[in-house]
Design an enzyme around this catalytic site. Structure first.
Site, PDB file in Angstrom:
ATOM      1  N   ASP A 183      28.476  23.866  43.352  1.00  0.00           N
ATOM      2  CA  ASP A 183      29.057  22.750  43.798  1.00  0.00           C
ATOM      3  C   ASP A 183      28.040  21.818  44.278  1.00  0.00           C
ATOM      4  OD1 ASP A 183      31.346  23.373  42.781  1.00  0.00           O
ATOM      5  OD2 ASP A 183      32.420  23.934  44.987  1.00  0.00           O
ATOM      6  N   LYS A 215      28.825  26.930  47.156  1.00  0.00           N
ATOM      7  CA  LYS A 215      27.875  25.841  47.810  1.00  0.00           C
ATOM      8  C   LYS A 215      26.814  26.688  48.202  1.00  0.00           C
ATOM      9  CE  LYS A 215      31.624  22.500  49.219  1.00  0.00           C
ATOM     10  NZ  LYS A 215      32.655  23.247  48.369  1.00  0.00           N
ATOM     11  N   GLY A 225      33.045  12.174  43.782  1.00  0.00           N
ATOM     12  CA  GLY A 225      32.364  12.288  44.951  1.00  0.00           C
ATOM     13  C   GLY A 225      32.976  12.364  46.394  1.00  0.00           C
ATOM     14  N   THR A 231      40.163  15.946  38.044  1.00  0.00           N
ATOM     15  CA  THR A 231      40.990  14.524  38.574  1.00  0.00           C
ATOM     16  C   THR A 231      42.454  15.018  38.515  1.00  0.00           C
ATOM     17  OG1 THR A 231      41.400  12.185  37.972  1.00  0.00           O
ATOM     18  CG2 THR A 231      41.215  13.680  35.993  1.00  0.00           C
ATOM     19  N   ARG A 282      31.050  19.883  35.956  1.00  0.00           N
ATOM     20  CA  ARG A 282      32.021  19.459  36.349  1.00  0.00           C
ATOM     21  C   ARG A 282      31.870  18.117  36.762  1.00  0.00           C
ATOM     22  NH1 ARG A 282      33.551  22.219  41.510  1.00  0.00           N
ATOM     23  NH2 ARG A 282      34.293  23.972  40.185  1.00  0.00           N
ATOM     24  N   ARG A 293      38.109  16.519  53.131  1.00  0.00           N
ATOM     25  CA  ARG A 293      37.259  15.960  52.333  1.00  0.00           C
ATOM     26  C   ARG A 293      37.990  15.755  50.795  1.00  0.00           C
ATOM     27  NH1 ARG A 293      33.359  19.790  53.707  1.00  0.00           N
ATOM     28  NH2 ARG A 293      34.069  21.144  52.056  1.00  0.00           N
TER      29      ARG A 293
END
Length: 324
Positions: A131, A97, A183, A221, A179, A283
């Protein structure tokens, strides 16, 4: 679902709860979803995945980086991870990140840190995935990718399906390894879809577009219905398996991960490690509260429930205060 999502997002951003989780660490059961607290433990976890034909994308966890010393420490840790991947011949790459490397401190400082990371990874032929975070960090993160891509080709990023502008961005970055996710942040309705059905529909649209037009697609997923849809779509359009992979989080749906790998699909596990696991995990629950059912017995115990209880009280008090 809205209340649940808001609640877990609140927990992910609460500094006091993050600090408490860091102190208790793996005593809270975090080993079920975090692949160790140090590089040595992470390497062993990745080796175990590789033995089953599963690759890894490694995330050195970190939250709330607003001091240069913290960002520099994170940079050195990620450089050490890159070296560990190379020295141990791991089938793995890096996810990071920009905020952990100083984006909230100074743009140029962050770019310099990331350039050093990308350069070393390029030397070892290791891919770096950027990311994406909340909307406020979206444009500067894309700007960094544009800047570094002038000199390096081992960079990719994430497209979040709940943003209205994601269709525009996936076309703009179709020549990158991407990717695609739904969200995991709370965004206002003028920027992002709020309805789960609309998010799911856009998610499928983005996946299909990049499978047909993009360089390489990572489908992140745990939803077997999405996975089955992708399988059928790829078969119908004769998309070779080396053009895409499925991704899941470390510790989630292990049987399905192994099953997909055995079926011959490229499979990559998102492997987080380090002490700053709490915000990451909350998250994930905000993104898909059903994840709670997948790991509840493994992760939640007396101490975890104490933190959640404190968080729930503060969250509810905050909502009542706003209403009044």
């Amino acid at each position: 679902m809205g209340l649940t999502r808001d609640f877990f997002i609140y927990l992910s951003q609460n500094k006091a709860l993050n600090s408490g989780a860091k102190r208790w660490g793996l005593k809270m059961g975090a080993q079920s979803v975090v692949a160790g607290t140090n590089i040595k433990e992470m390497v062993e976890s990745v080796k175990a995945l590789n033995a089953h034909g599963i690759s890894a994308t490694i995330d050195n966890l970190g939250e709330f980086v607003f001091q240069k010393e913290e960002a520099l420490e994170a940079k050195e840790q990620i450089l050490a991870v890159i070296k560990a991947i190379h020295e141990n011949n791991l089938d793995a790459h890096i996810s990071l990140k920009p905020t952990q490397l100083g984006l909230d401190i100074e743009y140029t400082f962050c770019v310099d840190n990331l350039r050093e990371i990308v350069a070393l990874a390029h030397e070892y032929n290791i891919f770096i995935n950027f990311d994406m975070e909340d909307y406020g960090h979206l444009k500067p993160s894309f700007d960094i990718i544009d800047e570094l891509s002038v000199d390096y080709d081992n960079i990719g990023t994430v497209i979040q399906a709940y943003f209205y502008e994601s269709e525009e961005n996936i076309k703009r970055y179709k020549d990158y390894r991407l990717r695609i996710v739904k969200g995991a942040y709370k965004e206002p309705e003028n920027l992002a879809y709020q309805d789960k059905r609309e998010i799911d529909q856009n998610y499928i649209r983005l996946i299909e577009y990049h499978l047909l037009n993009g360089k390489f697609t990572s489908i992140a997923t745990h939803d077997h219905q999405v996975i089955n849809h992708v399988k059928a779509f790829a078969k119908k359009h004769q998309i070779p398996k080396d053009k895409y992979e499925f991704q899941m989080l470390y510790g989630f749906r292990k049987d399905l991960q192994l099953e997909l790998a055995k079926e011959g699909f490229n499979f990559c596990t998102y492997v987080p490690f380090g002490k700053d696991w709490y915000g990451y995990f909350m998250r994930r629950l905000a993104e898909r509260p059903q994840n709670l059912n997948l790991v509840f017995k493994q992760v939640f115990n007396k101490r975890t429930n104490t933190l959640l209880g404190i968080g729930a009280g503060a969250f509810i008090a905050g909502r009542v205060s706003k209403k009044n």
